[in-house]
Design an enzyme around this catalytic site. Sequence first.
Site, short mmCIF file in Angstrom:
data_model
loop_
_atom_site.label_atom_id
_atom_site.label_comp_id
_atom_site.label_asym_id
_atom_site.label_seq_id
_atom_site.Cartn_x
_atom_site.Cartn_y
_atom_site.Cartn_z
CG ASP B 191 61.65 46.90 61.40
OD1 ASP B 191 62.61 47.91 61.47
OD2 ASP B 191 60.62 48.32 60.71
CD GLU B 278 57.88 60.07 59.29
OE1 GLU B 278 58.00 61.15 58.75
OE2 GLU B 278 57.78 58.73 58.72
#
Lengths: 340, 328
Positions: B191, B278
């Site tokens: 997205d 991350e």
Amino acid sequence: MATRMKLKLKTVFVLYFMVSLMGLIYALMQLGQRCDCAEHDMPKDRTISRLRGELHRLQEQMRKAEPTKLPQKLAVKPAQPTIYVITPTYTRFVQKAELTRLAQTFLHVPQLHWILVEDSPHKTPLVSGFLASSGLAYTHLHTPTPRDRKLQEGDPSWLKPRGAEQRNEGLRWLREDRRGQPGADTQLGVVYFADDDNTYSLQLFEEMRGTQRVSVWPVGLVGGMRYERPVVEGGKVVRFHTGWRPSRPFPLDMAGFAVSLKLVIANQDACFDGDAPMGFLESSFLQGLVTMDELEPKAENCTKVLVWHTRTEKPKMKREEALQKQGLGSDTAVERIKAR
Amino acid sequence: MPKRRDILAIVLIVLPWTLLITVWHQGAINPLLAARKGKSRGGGGQLHINNNKDIVEVVHTEYVYSRPPPWSDVLPTLHVVTPTYSRPVQKAELTRLANTFLHVPNLHWILVEDSPRRTPLVTRLLRETSQNYTHLNVETPRNYKLRGDTRDPRIPRGTMQRNLALRWLRETFSSNNRHSQPGIVYFADDDNTYSLELFEEMRSTRKVSVWPVAFVGGLRYESPKVNTLGKVYGWKTVFDPHRPFAIDMAGFAVNLHLILFKPQAYFKLRGVKGGYQESSLLRELVTLNDLEPKAANCTKVLVWHTRTEKPVLVNEGEKGFTDSNVEI
């Protein structure tokens, strides 16, 4: 003894002079010559020159491929109708992102002319700069929405119709531009109203290119349903499949129809009524142009969804606002968004 | 006689300086000459200036194509990993993502579905696009104690899919073949919005490169802090800037060789605090010092963390108003 010394010094000087002269000549020869790169041994430079060579090679390949393409095009289609896409846009955080991915789609469509109309009293540098580097054929217009028709902060998006003035401005420009260029060929084209947050498949543009009057197709994710569509029987549109106010003259979304340029020019007064009630904006335009049985169904008799009425979330900026109160906001010189 | 000697002396003194200056200029002039030669126009642009209004129409020729650019044997391949899952906007998101990727040379799209089987929607979409792709799938186990269609809240979304892609890359590309085509791995959610410039920036990644991302962490953008030496020394974020790598998934790319060199590095599945996903991968691959800042030393925003609204399907009702055979 003195002369001997003098002689020695003289020889040294002469030798010195000769060496310098040779060095100078060598340096002058080296100037302008391509460097061997072996002595330098800088891997970064090597990669750059290698990549540059590769890029050159690919560009040559593409250029060679083009001459074979062009004659083909000329033989088959003397004049492919141009699709004029009118997009209203307004400044908000996600504007640049929306325009970026829209342009990335449009770049795949041949013979497309983008008419981008800003809801602003003047052209913004963000949009001007963006269009200049987009690689598309475009026209940059602007017209502000009058205050009483504008949505205020906190208003739900369905309260007032949006983009009417901007789309009308696009139509006005198009009509004026065509007036200045008489000829049957210049009337060949299709006008499509594309909002900047929807999603368009490439096939959609090929479907609409052959529009004679007004063509229609299904639109996904609109009207509170998976999709809305015209119902086709015997190749003609008989009614509309929609869950919201199906009694409207044209219960379609803005993204669900395209109008031929000829029709737009023939009806100089056809435009969008900014005061129309919610959901009647499309009807206010189409009513004067066409009747339901004249509509041309596309997308396999309106059974395929080729465009989606996606909407992008407003990004949450709580921390930004808190930071700005402290005077530590993110660098506003970094352009990609501007708050209203 | 003395005149000649003087002249000789002067010439001998000036000569080495001339030599020095020439050699020094050679370093500066050569690149200048090369740059001027290389400025040839590609793409053919024509400028029409309409005299009546101040509208400038720029007509560019022949930049349209619906096939990806020809594959180059020299450019590093960008392996773009996109986890995806079924929901109403899925096909729209993947369509516009494909439209973006189709512009990027040497891009290999690794699409990983969060589903027990590869869905026909995605299979068909990938087949119709002329993109170079790999279609994988792995289902995130559901927590049956909660509602049926929510994923296990303890596993952040997309983790298992990204890990599967990493495993596929490790199985497909052997690290023994050092001279194989170089590659860069980038995790692109379906997205977000990506500019084409971003992909060219990441192509030169040696280990791990980083850049700013818009609309994350409740800010206009988050970015790494870069010092004057061009090294990353911190993170300009409000949300927990003391994370080892306070960066969004879309804000970094890893060289394929590094992935292959450290086969144990994966995204941590469980027990990961919000925003530390991350870091769970990057801390096993690289240190802060090794990070390469891109996008003009992290001053340009080339990727936006856009999110698409969930469409309100109120009018579908219980039985579904629309024909479920029509794919959206």
